[in-house]
Design an enzyme around this catalytic site. Sequence first.
Site, short mmCIF file in Angstrom:
data_model
loop_
_atom_site.label_atom_id
_atom_site.label_comp_id
_atom_site.label_asym_id
_atom_site.label_seq_id
_atom_site.Cartn_x
_atom_site.Cartn_y
_atom_site.Cartn_z
N GLN A 172 0.83 -1.20 0.00
CA GLN A 172 0.00 0.00 0.00
C GLN A 172 0.87 1.25 0.00
O GLN A 172 1.65 1.46 0.94
CB GLN A 172 -0.88 0.00 1.25
CG GLN A 172 -1.79 1.19 1.36
CD GLN A 172 -2.30 1.39 2.79
OE1 GLN A 172 -1.51 1.54 3.71
NE2 GLN A 172 -3.60 1.42 2.94
N GLY A 173 0.75 2.08 -1.01
CA GLY A 173 1.54 3.30 -1.08
C GLY A 173 0.72 4.53 -0.75
O GLY A 173 0.28 5.28 -1.63
N SER B 32 1.24 6.54 2.78
CA SER B 32 1.97 7.51 3.62
C SER B 32 3.17 8.12 2.89
O SER B 32 3.80 7.48 2.05
CB SER B 32 2.50 6.82 4.87
OG SER B 32 1.43 6.45 5.69
N SER C 145 4.64 -1.21 3.95
CA SER C 145 4.81 -2.56 4.46
C SER C 145 4.99 -3.54 3.32
O SER C 145 4.24 -3.52 2.34
CB SER C 145 3.59 -3.00 5.27
OG SER C 145 3.50 -2.24 6.44
N GLU D 34 -14.34 -2.87 6.98
CA GLU D 34 -13.90 -3.90 7.92
C GLU D 34 -13.43 -3.33 9.24
O GLU D 34 -12.40 -3.74 9.75
CB GLU D 34 -12.75 -4.71 7.29
CG GLU D 34 -13.12 -5.50 6.06
CD GLU D 34 -14.08 -6.65 6.36
OE1 GLU D 34 -13.89 -7.33 7.37
OE2 GLU D 34 -15.03 -6.83 5.59
N ASN E 80 -3.57 6.82 17.91
CA ASN E 80 -4.58 6.92 18.97
C ASN E 80 -5.04 8.36 19.19
O ASN E 80 -6.21 8.58 19.51
CB ASN E 80 -4.01 6.35 20.27
CG ASN E 80 -4.15 4.83 20.32
OD1 ASN E 80 -4.42 4.20 19.30
ND2 ASN E 80 -3.95 4.26 21.50
N GLU E 81 -4.13 9.29 19.05
CA GLU E 81 -4.52 10.70 19.22
C GLU E 81 -5.56 11.09 18.16
O GLU E 81 -6.51 11.82 18.46
CB GLU E 81 -3.30 11.61 19.12
CG GLU E 81 -2.34 11.50 20.31
CD GLU E 81 -1.52 10.23 20.33
OE1 GLU E 81 -1.37 9.59 19.26
OE2 GLU E 81 -1.06 9.83 21.42
#
Lengths: 406, 406, 402, 402
Positions: free
Chosen positions: D126-127, D129, D161, D244, D388-389
């Site tokens: 997956q590209g 970021s 990844s 999902e 999380n922020e």
Amino acid sequence: MDFSLSPEQQALKDSAARFVEREYGFEARNALLRGDRFSAQHWATFAELGWLGAGLSEEEGGFGGGPIETAIVAEELGRALALEPFAPCAVMGVRALLAQASEAQREALIEPIISGESICVLAHGERAGRGEDAHVAVKAAKSNDGYKLSGRKCFVLGGPHADAFVVSARTSGQTTDRRGVSLFLVAADAQGVDIVPYHGVDGRMVCDLVLDQAALSADALIGEEGGALDAVELALDHGLASLCAEAVGAMDAALWMTRDYLQTRSQFGVTLNTFQALQHRMADMLVETELARSMLYRALAALETDDPLKRRMDVAAAKAQIGEAGHFVGAWAVQLHGAIGTTEEHPVGHLYKRLAFVRNFMGASDVHLARFAAWSAEAKAQDAHGQAARAGRKADDRRRTSPVSD
Amino acid sequence: MDFSLSPEQQALKDSAARFVEREYGFEARNALLRGDRFSAQHWATFAELGWLGAGLSEEEGGFGGGPIETAIVAEELGRALALEPFAPCAVMGVRALLAQASEAQREALIEPIISGESICVLAHGERAGRGEDAHVAVKAAKSNDGYKLSGRKCFVLGGPHADAFVVSARTSGQTTDRRGVSLFLVAADAQGVDIVPYHGVDGRMVCDLVLDQAALSADALIGEEGGALDAVELALDHGLASLCAEAVGAMDAALWMTRDYLQTRSQFGVTLNTFQALQHRMADMLVETELARSMLYRALAALETDDPLKRRMDVAAAKAQIGEAGHFVGAWAVQLHGAIGTTEEHPVGHLYKRLAFVRNFMGASDVHLARFAAWSAEAKAQDAHGQAARAGRKADDRRRTSPVSD
Amino acid sequence: MDFKLDPADEAFRAEMRAFIRANLPEDVARRGRRGYHPTHDDVQRWQRILNAQGWGAINWPAEHGGVDWSPLRRFLFQMELKAAGAPVEDQSALELVGPVIYTFGSQAQKDRYLPAILNADEFWCQGFSEPNAGSDLASLRTRAVRDGDEFVVDGQKIWTSEAHKADMMFALVRTNSEVKPQAGISFLLIDMKSPGLTVRPIYTINEGLSVNEVFFDSVRVPAENLVGEENRGWSYAKFLLTNERAMSAEVPHTHHDLELLKDIAAVEILNGRPIAEDPLFAAKIAKLEVDLLALEYAVLRVLHTPEDDASLNAVSSVLKLRGAELRQRVSELSVEALGEYGLAVFPDVEGQDNMDKLAPVPPAPDYAAGHLSKAMFRRATTIYGGANEIQRNIIAKTVLGL
Amino acid sequence: MDFKLDPADEAFRAEMRAFIRANLPEDVARRGRRGYHPTHDDVQRWQRILNAQGWGAINWPAEHGGVDWSPLRRFLFQMELKAAGAPVEDQSALELVGPVIYTFGSQAQKDRYLPAILNADEFWCQGFSEPNAGSDLASLRTRAVRDGDEFVVDGQKIWTSEAHKADMMFALVRTNSEVKPQAGISFLLIDMKSPGLTVRPIYTINEGLSVNEVFFDSVRVPAENLVGEENRGWSYAKFLLTNERAMSAEVPHTHHDLELLKDIAAVEILNGRPIAEDPLFAAKIAKLEVDLLALEYAVLRVLHTPEDDASLNAVSSVLKLRGAELRQRVSELSVEALGEYGLAVFPDVEGQDNMDKLAPVPPAPDYAAGHLSKAMFRRATTIYGGANEIQRNIIAKTVLGL
């Protein structure tokens, strides 16, 4: 599985919500706190609206419901911080009777409770018994025409409002033996029975029940002599789940009350909801509330299993989880309200107090966590034993040498 | 009491800070990680600058310092994530020798260590001994002309760089007896000694030391036979305090590195330091860092008392506190850096790894917390006993009836 | 650095302990150790004993009737006082208004008020907070208008501790609305018996009475009761709030509570043994004790760091924040240690500051009293005196420079 | 409400368990249970076994080669897979790009890519970021300029990844800089063997290799590799990220890790007995298990709540946040359970994705491998996929309306 309310369940919830909105506002509740901390009229309404039998199937003498229906009522009563003894009477008292009483006794005793005529609460806990449900030191000595009960039951929630108690007492065995525990029906005004009333942090009345050679006739014995502990544990589990439902109601109320407060309260020239640190704290409160609700549903599912170990495990898990989550949400709701939250004058402090009550009543969170750990290990051992029996000796040997390469 | 650095202490700190700034930058350290994970040249510098004897008084063969001076060096080395075995050699190895060796042995052994000629580390821990310092299963059997050692020491920090080990072994008694533990000097290249090297999460080399009938001459015994456990415990306490000092250095570095990052990194069009939720998290990190530093000072004070119970208590308290505080600060430093923090390519991840190492090395936080609880209860009982002895029987009787109305 | 306690300080500590043991009245000590709110009379008796000894105001300079002890000795004295169960002194008088008066007040004010404070002849309360000025104190609205040689005060204060018992209030009032908020505030001393001044009790969630609302309806205050200069009250208030920050950790109080907790845990039974021996509960006590030991050393650092040292800001910033959390934790653990009786409300039968004076006393052991009340009331420790959220803002800004 | 599991679902679960037991290769299962990163070959072998059975893509509709199981059954299947140690499938392909292709792709794209995904012939990455577009994804800068029937791509992706093993990348690229950021993004499929495309490994703090930087230097991509419409890529990405969400709690993974942890705790010794019997450690395991039980029921709630139900937003918002925390906690506890050997770095000898291929293997028990690596790597679980922020921001805004 179905997580949406059936039409009947929705109607029950609506009726409870309507009642508390109309009758259980902050001022109305304060008036009760200044008096008996109980309203006979409310109790009659509970009966009238069918709540006292909502959690019982028709075979049990109720209106076709079960633990889910009990939780629906308890949640709304928790939200309103109702003071009447719903859990100790309609949940724990009734469940103990249902599980232990003879058919004739059930017929005689259940109906007056769900109709509101009789308030009959479970009196089981003793001071030295903390942490051990099997601990029963109150003695029931056989007499000529029945039994004589002596000893003390402590912190009986709702006891001052009861006309009768379902009392656990030992007819044989040592103080913590599983066998030898019996249940007795004890009238509040019987001779040798002293009720010592006081109130708990959440405003509800409790009492100690002091039994001094209280003479009971033989038919005060409920069901079989000596074999009542399973029934008591079942009743306690239903009570704990109901307590968890109360807490979820109170958490939900505290959460949204705080949200509304932040949206309106100004400081430094802006409303508090614009501060990211407070937004994030509220997000944490929401997370805890949603997970507490999820855990409550797991406990309700567990109440319907036939496996007592699985049931006790999941109920203990729920009490441990929801007790802490409730404290977290309640304490932060107070904190975010600031000084007004620490007074008797704002409902949020009362919500906190109810949550503080739930956290430590019937066993603090760590007590339930330690129980859960022990029971979980027991369940795993049983599973492993079952699997090993199926898979034969070979697997069992492998397990011994390397725990993860089975 | 004085919490400011003396001129000598300030000079020591400055020299350490200058060294690590010049020699221990991120790239220089990475080069070490790709090689031996150790620099002989650095070690020589440590000796030259007097750090290896900085924590010893003149009577002990050092330069007039003590635990505070050790901590000053350890903190700077922790800040730089130095890889050389300062704590296992210059703290634990030396302290064990000082406490146990005969005067002749001290003269022979200490000087080569502080001059950097010999790297001699303490090898005490064993796998089955987790949680019990008295657990020594490595056996030292008397032979004709000395001893034969057999068994395994585990996770010896800095072991692969050592030319000698101070090894605890049992000359008598059962595995966990306090009596019967002796110390031996074991050369790394001795027969029957196998060094199994690997590396820890923070990049430092460790080893297992496998002893298979390793033959030692009689003069390898350090000090008295069988009575070395007090010396080992003292050495471990000095080591733990040094570890805590490393952690405080790493925490401080992580804190300010994160502060600088937030001030420069942009997201959603503004620098991250403008987000209140991140500001508050950093405030919590500062609180933990300052309290960890305070606790470190308490542990250093404890190292100078003559009461071993008090010393062990405060050191255990420091390890429990600083281990968790370090993890908190390290984990949040990574979190606030975002993805880059989770890589080998940014120093903050390495700081986190050092802090994760400290948290679990030589006993996890809960191990030390449980020890502290036990020792604190013991100390309270001793105090009460002492007070009661002074105040006579009457006070003692009163205590029994009411715990708080003495 | 050198962490050894000076032997002279150790001797001082022993002397203080002996004095307190010999002079603290037994009934006063008992109430203190049981966690009851001290009575007005308790505070007065003990203050007069201390004052007779010359220790009536340990944080004041000797020239005003105080002592010239080092900060460390003041801390040691506080530890001994709390350990013995001595009542908390009139903090509003001794820690707050007293220092303002001797620093900024007129000679007449010093002569009039300081001796009465030292001898506990007059009790004080602090009139700062207002309904819409909580953490944002500068937005206060109670105004004082000059009328001849009097000020006429109108408005309202809230969260006024002990107003129902106090003889005097020191208040911040707005004397100029034309300037920026901080610049128009004055510092007034107000007699609580003044006509037009009414006190309404606010019961807190421990069902107890310690805070109040105070209403001013054309209350006339002599102009001589203005402290310092008109419109400079903000700077006096700031002086007062930054005073004695080492004390804000309240380590002596928590230490005392921890000892009570251990005593309870030694006798309360869980699973057939003292709860002190329950591994989970013992670990919680130990964690609290460890946190307290760290905080105590942070206090010692502050006490030994000169005011102009750059490191002081960082370490002192943690004291109030963590101290407040520990005060909450110790009382929560005490409630937990007590089991279900920990949830029973004890009316404050000795202090008589409870909401419901007729509420029955629970049949629980004597030592169970007070802990629930403290646990509830202490939800406020993270709110008053600068809420934790404000403390974090301050750390982020002034220490971290974010 | 009704919380009983349907007997048919129970039967399904038993069937799945039996199938996996019979068909998962033993060496693959062993690596999975030991926490090693699965090899490319492991993933491929197992995917082909599942695909042969018709279960190659349990979250796809049957018409594209998936199954039409209920969300509950998909969850139960995942629980069984993880419990058995099955390797994690190529999630980029099956959970991310696959659904985008069958929903928005052309028929040619469907024919070309979906079968290759189902049979694990091609692996994907997956590209999304970029170095300056982390949580703020819309600010991405990699641009694609149309040149005839090709796009020319220049720029850089990061945190990609499995890029070092992937055959294809699906990427977000900027095709219009004149409009607001979200409106100028397109969704391209890029062959990893394209000239001008280079992959640089980024070793993560577990000393392992799973993420990379990918550089594009005039990489030419056929225009037919554009998915859907040009400049509509943002909406496809959002579709994909909200897809999902129940899976984002990763309950099956944590459940599996918890079982491994319990097995370790049963044999590791502390203070002379298994650490599972140490009250403090047992309580930590229990607390984790309790939290996981709650989260599992939250997942079940989400799985059983219709998309248009107002309560769905609140409960589903907690899944990623708490799920990520639990993944961290379970691996931290495993490290703690292992004692000092828990701090020893095991090179990933089977996966061979470690930074230092020559590093010696520690002399620790076999079962000690993998846990430290997971504990380190999982610092990222609270960062990737919306830190999380950011999750808290979203809850505050969309659920609480703050």
